[in-house]
Every structure is written in structure tokens, then in C-alpha cells.
Write a protein that holds these residues in place. Structure first.
Motif, PDB file in Angstrom:
ATOM      1  N   SER A 153       0.827  -1.203   0.000  1.00 36.42           N
ATOM      2  CA  SER A 153       0.000   0.000   0.000  1.00 36.42           C
ATOM      3  C   SER A 153       0.866   1.260   0.000  1.00 36.42           C
ATOM      4  CB  SER A 153      -0.935  -0.012   1.218  1.00 36.42           C
ATOM      5  OG  SER A 153      -1.724   1.153   1.259  1.00 36.42           O
ATOM      6  N   ILE A 154       1.948   1.222   0.776  1.00 36.18           N
ATOM      7  CA  ILE A 154       2.883   2.352   0.783  1.00 36.18           C
ATOM      8  C   ILE A 154       3.453   2.565  -0.613  1.00 36.18           C
ATOM      9  CG2 ILE A 154       5.146   3.130   1.616  1.00 36.18           C
ATOM     10  CD1 ILE A 154       4.481   1.679   4.268  1.00 36.18           C
ATOM     11  N   TRP A 155       3.825   1.454  -1.246  1.00 39.13           N
ATOM     12  CA  TRP A 155       4.401   1.576  -2.585  1.00 39.13           C
ATOM     13  C   TRP A 155       3.372   2.078  -3.599  1.00 39.13           C
ATOM     14  CZ3 TRP A 155       9.421   1.548  -3.544  1.00 39.13           C
ATOM     15  CH2 TRP A 155       9.807   1.670  -4.895  1.00 39.13           C
ATOM     16  N   ASP A 156       2.126   1.639  -3.467  1.00 39.36           N
ATOM     17  CA  ASP A 156       1.079   2.121  -4.357  1.00 39.36           C
ATOM     18  C   ASP A 156       0.922   3.639  -4.257  1.00 39.36           C
ATOM     19  OD1 ASP A 156       0.540  -0.415  -5.273  1.00 39.36           O
ATOM     20  OD2 ASP A 156      -1.148  -0.754  -3.895  1.00 39.36           O
ATOM     21  N   SER A 157       1.109   4.163  -3.043  1.00 43.13           N
ATOM     22  CA  SER A 157       0.917   5.595  -2.815  1.00 43.13           C
ATOM     23  C   SER A 157       2.146   6.425  -3.163  1.00 43.13           C
ATOM     24  CB  SER A 157       0.533   5.852  -1.347  1.00 43.13           C
ATOM     25  OG  SER A 157      -0.679   5.219  -1.015  1.00 43.13           O
ATOM     26  N   TYR A 158       3.338   5.898  -2.866  1.00 44.07           N
ATOM     27  CA  TYR A 158       4.550   6.705  -2.985  1.00 44.07           C
ATOM     28  C   TYR A 158       5.642   6.048  -3.835  1.00 44.07           C
ATOM     29  CZ  TYR A 158       2.333   8.797   1.113  1.00 44.07           C
ATOM     30  OH  TYR A 158       1.440   9.374   1.973  1.00 44.07           O
ATOM     31  N   GLY A 159       5.284   4.991  -4.557  1.00 38.58           N
ATOM     32  CA  GLY A 159       6.300   4.222  -5.255  1.00 38.58           C
ATOM     33  C   GLY A 159       7.135   5.024  -6.230  1.00 38.58           C
ATOM     34  N   GLU A 161       7.999   8.243  -6.317  1.00 33.76           N
ATOM     35  CA  GLU A 161       9.004   9.098  -5.681  1.00 33.76           C
ATOM     36  C   GLU A 161      10.051   8.273  -4.930  1.00 33.76           C
ATOM     37  OE1 GLU A 161       7.105  11.167  -1.909  1.00 33.76           O
ATOM     38  OE2 GLU A 161       5.632  11.042  -3.547  1.00 33.76           O
ATOM     39  N   LEU A 162       9.644   7.158  -4.350  1.00 37.12           N
ATOM     40  CA  LEU A 162      10.620   6.276  -3.701  1.00 37.12           C
ATOM     41  C   LEU A 162      11.605   5.720  -4.726  1.00 37.12           C
ATOM     42  CD1 LEU A 162       8.239   4.404  -1.258  1.00 37.12           C
ATOM     43  CD2 LEU A 162      10.295   5.652  -0.566  1.00 37.12           C
ATOM     44  N   ASN A 166      15.690   6.423  -4.721  1.00 37.15           N
ATOM     45  CA  ASN A 166      16.648   5.317  -4.671  1.00 37.15           C
ATOM     46  C   ASN A 166      17.546   5.298  -5.902  1.00 37.15           C
ATOM     47  OD1 ASN A 166      16.340   3.224  -2.286  1.00 37.15           O
ATOM     48  ND2 ASN A 166      14.295   4.046  -2.723  1.00 37.15           N
ATOM     49  N   GLU A 167      17.010   5.654  -7.054  1.00 42.09           N
ATOM     50  CA  GLU A 167      17.841   5.699  -8.250  1.00 42.09           C
ATOM     51  C   GLU A 167      18.893   6.807  -8.161  1.00 42.09           C
ATOM     52  OE1 GLU A 167      14.967   5.964 -11.409  1.00 42.09           O
ATOM     53  OE2 GLU A 167      15.035   3.790 -11.742  1.00 42.09           O
TER      54      GLU A 167
END
Length: 250
Positions: A153-159, A161-162, A166-167
Motif C-alpha cells: 500500500s505504501i508503494w502504491d501511494s509513494y512508489g 518518488e521512492l 533510490n535511483e
């Protein structure tokens, strides 16, 4: 996404500074443990020698010792996924693999070891390869109170930008000197390797530095030993990969 954070990442002068910034930022999203690995010495069957890996982690020392030094990573399912793919993968895939019975006993053992260390939910990012010899990836581990549904769920919301953060971190790591378990080069060893990279002969380098050709050859021999390579050409490339030397003509 915080532009201030990205600017801080880009302005980091050391690996330690960069990693400290990244740990704090990822924790804001619920990822409290990180394990990053990068190699420029990948072959068809390995990531190269452990001594040449760039490994950054805020896991406990017991975990890092087992996973890296005892080489559990070699049979870790998500490491295998990262080696074979690029992009993002939820650890939910592990549930599917186990359900289908396609994991080896060694892979199952790694999953159980991770579970014993409280590592059960997360995301793996496998970065785009810059060459056939290179591979970088990071595992983002959710807090103990988060299950895989919550992490997804966190990744669905902020994936998005995360992924960008990281890149950027990964690209910055490649431009900073990093420590190695092998001895680092002395200033003189770095200097003679840089001149070799510029196409100078040992006689040329001796003239430039005001030393004998035998002295130059001694520095090159010691540099090869420190880098654990057989030839000066390999030493130049390896030192360049490790950001220990720089020269104008790659």
C-alpha cells in the motif's frame, strides 16, 4: 517528493553521509532497514569477489555477517530476482513461489533466516545495468508492524518518488570513493595509475615525477597487489571502477 532531500543527496561528499541521509529518508516511509549492493565485477555465475562488492546496510551486524560474509545472498530468492531483472518487485512474489513449490531448499532456508531476523515484508529495486559487468539493487524492509499488504500500500501511494530517490542514491554511490576490504592505494600508486590511464609509459611517468623507471614499476607492482589483479591494465580499470583514480580519457 522533497527537492531538498535530492539536493542533499547530490551534495553528499562521502558514502557515509549519503547513506545516513538515505536511511533517515526511507524510514519516513516505513522502511526501517535497508540493504544495498553494487558490483562492477559481475560474471555469468557470480557478482565477483566479496571484497569488491559495495555493500551498505543498517541491518544488525549479525545479519550482515551471515547474509554477506557467509554468502547467504548467493541463494536468496530476491537477490536472484534482482540479478535477472530490472525494476521493482514486491516480496509478495515469495509467497507465490513458495505456494508453487519452486524454491530450492537453500532458498527456503534464506527465507526462514530472514523471518527469524524479523525481515518478512519489503520491496526490492533492481537498478538498470550500466554495463554487462555491473549490477546494483536495494532491499527496503518494512517496519515490524507492517505486513506485506501494508508495504504494498505504501508503494502504491509513494512508489514513483521512492523509486526516483533510490535511483538518485544509486547513481551518486557510483561517483563517490568507497572503502574496500582490500588495501586502498597510496597517493603515489594512484598517481602512476592515472598516468598509465593517460597513455604514458613507465619511462614517461618517471620523467614526469622525477623518479627512476624502477621506482615507477615498483609503485605499479604494489598497486596490482593491493587491487589483487595480474596486470597494470586491470589495475587501472579496477581503481577507476572503485573511484580511487580519475583520468581524462576513459
Amino acid at each position: 517528493m522533497s527537492l531538498a532531500y535530492l539536493n542533499a543527496l547530490l551534495g553528499a561528499r562521502t558514502i557515509e553521509e549519503l547513506w545516513s541521509l538515505h536511511i533517515r529518508k526511507m524510514s519516513e516511509y516505513g522502511f526501517h532497514r535497508l540493504l544495498y549492493g553494487f558490483t562492477r565485477f559481475r560474471t555469468a555465475n557470480s557478482f565477483g569477489a566479496n571484497e569488491d562488492l559495495v555493500v551498505l546496510s543498517n541491518h544488525c551486524s549479525d545479519y550482515v555477517q551471515a547474509f554477506i560474509d557467509r554468502e547467504l545472498y548467493k541463494t536468496a530468492p530476491m537477490v536472484r530476482w534482482a540479478a535477472e531483472n530490472e525494476g521493482v518487485c514486491s516480496w509478495r512474489v515469495l509467497q507465490d513461489l513458495r505456494a508453487n513449490g519452486v524454491l530450492s531448499p537453500d532458498e527456503e532456508s534464506v527465507i526462514e533466516f530472514n523471518k527469524s531476523m524479523g525481515i518478512v515484508a519489503g520491496i526490492t529495486i533492481s537498478f538498470r545495468d550500466v554495463s554487462a559487468r555491473s549490477k546494483g539493487a536495494i532491499g527496503l524492509v518494512g517496519r515490524p508492524d507492517l505486513d506485506q499488504d501494508a508495504v504494498d500500500s505504501i508503494w502504491d501511494s509513494y512508489g514513483q518518488e521512492l523509486l526516483v530517490m533510490n535511483e538518485v542514491m544509486h547513481l551518486k554511490v557510483q561517483n563517490l570513493p568507497y572503502g574496500s576490504k582490500r588495501p586502498t592505494l597510496t597517493p603515489r600508486q594512484r598517481e602512476v595509475l592515472e598516468w598509465v590511464g593517460e597513455g604514458k609509459t613507465t619511462q614517461d611517468i618517471g620523467t614526469i615525477l622525477g623518479v627512476t623507471q624502477a621506482t615507477v614499476e615498483k609503485h605499479l607492482r604494489l598497486a596490482r597487489e593491493a587491487l589483487d589483479v595480474d596486470t597494470t591494465t586491470q589495475a587501472v580499470l579496477k581503481a577507476w571502477f572503485q573511484n580511487q583514480i580519475y583520468w581524462t580519457k576513459p
